[in-house]
Design a protein around this motif. Structure first.
Motif, PDB file in Angstrom:
ATOM      1  N   THR A 217      43.962 -31.147  38.592  1.00 59.07           N
ATOM      2  CA  THR A 217      42.694 -31.825  38.313  1.00 59.07           C
ATOM      3  C   THR A 217      42.896 -33.334  38.280  1.00 59.07           C
ATOM      4  O   THR A 217      42.096 -34.093  38.842  1.00 59.07           O
ATOM      5  CB  THR A 217      42.112 -31.337  36.978  1.00 59.07           C
ATOM      6  OG1 THR A 217      41.964 -29.925  37.032  1.00 59.07           O
ATOM      7  CG2 THR A 217      40.773 -31.976  36.693  1.00 59.07           C
ATOM      8  N   LEU A 218      43.959 -33.776  37.640  1.00 58.54           N
ATOM      9  CA  LEU A 218      44.242 -35.208  37.563  1.00 58.54           C
ATOM     10  C   LEU A 218      44.471 -35.792  38.952  1.00 58.54           C
ATOM     11  O   LEU A 218      43.913 -36.846  39.295  1.00 58.54           O
ATOM     12  CB  LEU A 218      45.465 -35.458  36.679  1.00 58.54           C
ATOM     13  CG  LEU A 218      45.916 -36.910  36.571  1.00 58.54           C
ATOM     14  CD1 LEU A 218      44.888 -37.722  35.811  1.00 58.54           C
ATOM     15  CD2 LEU A 218      47.272 -36.990  35.912  1.00 58.54           C
ATOM     16  N   LEU A 219      45.258 -35.124  39.761  1.00 55.36           N
ATOM     17  CA  LEU A 219      45.516 -35.632  41.116  1.00 55.36           C
ATOM     18  C   LEU A 219      44.253 -35.620  41.972  1.00 55.36           C
ATOM     19  O   LEU A 219      44.026 -36.531  42.780  1.00 55.36           O
ATOM     20  CB  LEU A 219      46.620 -34.818  41.776  1.00 55.36           C
ATOM     21  CG  LEU A 219      48.009 -34.994  41.163  1.00 55.36           C
ATOM     22  CD1 LEU A 219      49.008 -34.048  41.831  1.00 55.36           C
ATOM     23  CD2 LEU A 219      48.466 -36.427  41.269  1.00 55.36           C
ATOM     24  N   PHE A 220      43.422 -34.607  41.800  1.00 51.47           N
ATOM     25  CA  PHE A 220      42.156 -34.567  42.534  1.00 51.47           C
ATOM     26  C   PHE A 220      41.272 -35.749  42.157  1.00 51.47           C
ATOM     27  O   PHE A 220      40.682 -36.403  43.025  1.00 51.47           O
ATOM     28  CB  PHE A 220      41.420 -33.251  42.267  1.00 51.47           C
ATOM     29  CG  PHE A 220      40.058 -33.200  42.870  1.00 51.47           C
ATOM     30  CD1 PHE A 220      39.893 -32.985  44.226  1.00 51.47           C
ATOM     31  CD2 PHE A 220      38.928 -33.382  42.085  1.00 51.47           C
ATOM     32  CE1 PHE A 220      38.633 -32.955  44.797  1.00 51.47           C
ATOM     33  CE2 PHE A 220      37.665 -33.349  42.642  1.00 51.47           C
ATOM     34  CZ  PHE A 220      37.517 -33.134  44.006  1.00 51.47           C
ATOM     35  N   LEU A 221      41.163 -36.048  40.861  1.00 48.44           N
ATOM     36  CA  LEU A 221      40.331 -37.168  40.416  1.00 48.44           C
ATOM     37  C   LEU A 221      40.899 -38.504  40.902  1.00 48.44           C
ATOM     38  O   LEU A 221      40.136 -39.385  41.318  1.00 48.44           O
ATOM     39  CB  LEU A 221      40.212 -37.170  38.897  1.00 48.44           C
ATOM     40  CG  LEU A 221      39.324 -36.064  38.323  1.00 48.44           C
ATOM     41  CD1 LEU A 221      39.384 -36.076  36.802  1.00 48.44           C
ATOM     42  CD2 LEU A 221      37.897 -36.236  38.795  1.00 48.44           C
ATOM     43  N   LEU A 222      42.207 -38.659  40.855  1.00 44.83           N
ATOM     44  CA  LEU A 222      42.805 -39.891  41.365  1.00 44.83           C
ATOM     45  C   LEU A 222      42.539 -40.048  42.868  1.00 44.83           C
ATOM     46  O   LEU A 222      42.227 -41.145  43.345  1.00 44.83           O
ATOM     47  CB  LEU A 222      44.306 -39.901  41.095  1.00 44.83           C
ATOM     48  CG  LEU A 222      44.725 -40.142  39.646  1.00 44.83           C
ATOM     49  CD1 LEU A 222      46.230 -40.002  39.507  1.00 44.83           C
ATOM     50  CD2 LEU A 222      44.268 -41.496  39.173  1.00 44.83           C
ATOM     51  N   GLY A 223      42.628 -38.956  43.604  1.00 42.53           N
ATOM     52  CA  GLY A 223      42.327 -39.006  45.030  1.00 42.53           C
ATOM     53  C   GLY A 223      40.867 -39.347  45.294  1.00 42.53           C
ATOM     54  O   GLY A 223      40.550 -40.107  46.220  1.00 42.53           O
ATOM     55  N   ALA A 224      39.965 -38.793  44.482  1.00 37.77           N
ATOM     56  CA  ALA A 224      38.537 -39.082  44.659  1.00 37.77           C
ATOM     57  C   ALA A 224      38.243 -40.557  44.393  1.00 37.77           C
ATOM     58  O   ALA A 224      37.498 -41.199  45.144  1.00 37.77           O
ATOM     59  CB  ALA A 224      37.707 -38.200  43.734  1.00 37.77           C
TER      60      ALA A 224
ATOM     61  N   TRP B  72      36.886 -43.337  47.095  1.00 39.12           N
ATOM     62  CA  TRP B  72      35.690 -44.117  46.778  1.00 39.12           C
ATOM     63  C   TRP B  72      35.978 -45.614  46.915  1.00 39.12           C
ATOM     64  O   TRP B  72      35.202 -46.355  47.511  1.00 39.12           O
ATOM     65  CB  TRP B  72      35.226 -43.756  45.375  1.00 39.12           C
ATOM     66  CG  TRP B  72      33.999 -44.450  44.911  1.00 39.12           C
ATOM     67  CD1 TRP B  72      32.771 -44.448  45.498  1.00 39.12           C
ATOM     68  CD2 TRP B  72      33.883 -45.261  43.755  1.00 39.12           C
ATOM     69  NE1 TRP B  72      31.895 -45.204  44.762  1.00 39.12           N
ATOM     70  CE2 TRP B  72      32.556 -45.708  43.687  1.00 39.12           C
ATOM     71  CE3 TRP B  72      34.757 -45.636  42.759  1.00 39.12           C
ATOM     72  CZ2 TRP B  72      32.108 -46.519  42.663  1.00 39.12           C
ATOM     73  CZ3 TRP B  72      34.302 -46.444  41.746  1.00 39.12           C
ATOM     74  CH2 TRP B  72      32.993 -46.880  41.705  1.00 39.12           C
ATOM     75  N   ALA B  73      37.116 -46.070  46.380  1.00 39.30           N
ATOM     76  CA  ALA B  73      37.484 -47.480  46.483  1.00 39.30           C
ATOM     77  C   ALA B  73      37.713 -47.871  47.940  1.00 39.30           C
ATOM     78  O   ALA B  73      37.325 -48.968  48.366  1.00 39.30           O
ATOM     79  CB  ALA B  73      38.734 -47.748  45.647  1.00 39.30           C
ATOM     80  N   TRP B  74      38.338 -46.991  48.720  1.00 37.83           N
ATOM     81  CA  TRP B  74      38.569 -47.283  50.135  1.00 37.83           C
ATOM     82  C   TRP B  74      37.253 -47.400  50.897  1.00 37.83           C
ATOM     83  O   TRP B  74      37.091 -48.274  51.751  1.00 37.83           O
ATOM     84  CB  TRP B  74      39.454 -46.193  50.745  1.00 37.83           C
ATOM     85  CG  TRP B  74      39.708 -46.397  52.197  1.00 37.83           C
ATOM     86  CD1 TRP B  74      40.546 -47.298  52.770  1.00 37.83           C
ATOM     87  CD2 TRP B  74      39.079 -45.690  53.277  1.00 37.83           C
ATOM     88  NE1 TRP B  74      40.495 -47.182  54.136  1.00 37.83           N
ATOM     89  CE2 TRP B  74      39.594 -46.208  54.481  1.00 37.83           C
ATOM     90  CE3 TRP B  74      38.142 -44.667  53.336  1.00 37.83           C
ATOM     91  CZ2 TRP B  74      39.203 -45.741  55.715  1.00 37.83           C
ATOM     92  CZ3 TRP B  74      37.751 -44.206  54.573  1.00 37.83           C
ATOM     93  CH2 TRP B  74      38.273 -44.739  55.737  1.00 37.83           C
ATOM     94  N   LEU B  75      36.300 -46.516  50.591  1.00 36.95           N
ATOM     95  CA  LEU B  75      34.997 -46.585  51.264  1.00 36.95           C
ATOM     96  C   LEU B  75      34.275 -47.886  50.934  1.00 36.95           C
ATOM     97  O   LEU B  75      33.666 -48.509  51.816  1.00 36.95           O
ATOM     98  CB  LEU B  75      34.131 -45.393  50.867  1.00 36.95           C
ATOM     99  CG  LEU B  75      34.447 -44.073  51.558  1.00 36.95           C
ATOM    100  CD1 LEU B  75      33.627 -42.945  50.951  1.00 36.95           C
ATOM    101  CD2 LEU B  75      34.180 -44.175  53.043  1.00 36.95           C
TER     102      LEU B  75
END
Length: 103
Positions: free
Chosen positions: A36-43, A47-50
């Motif tokens: 869950t933590l890795l998924f949230l960090l990836g999200a 978002w920041a990249w977009l």
């Protein structure tokens, strides 16, 4: 701290046996939490990249709108404001009366 631990009651066998099912469940809990933590960090990273990509390389129609807005701002700065005619009553002050310094 060690003196305090001496007064705590110890289990009779010095260690408590933990059933195998509890160990497996706690292992799965850790894996799920890390996932869950890795998924949230990836999200958040996506978002920041977009946001970064949209600001550095906007779409053509957005770029055109930004250029048109910049041009209108330049035109607004270069044109002098028209001098308004004196339509004030004799007792009214000029709009910039507070800017004038008394000699």
């Amino acid at each position: 701290m060690h003196a305090f631990l001496a007064f705590l009651p110890r289990p009779e066998g010095a260690t408590m046996k933990v059933s195998r099912e509890w160990v497996e469940a706690s292992g799965w809990f850790v894996l799920f939490t890390l996932g869950t933590l890795l998924f949230l960090l990836g999200a958040f990273a996506m978002w920041a990249w977009l946001i970064w990509r949209r600001t550095t390389k906007p779409e053509p129609h957005i770029k055109l709108l930004m250029e048109l807005e910049d041009e209108s701002e330049v035109e607004a700065r270069t044109t002098m404001p028209e001098v308004e005619t004196e339509t004030r009553a004799p007792w009214e002050q000029t709009p910039d009366w507070w800017k004038k310094v008394d000699p």
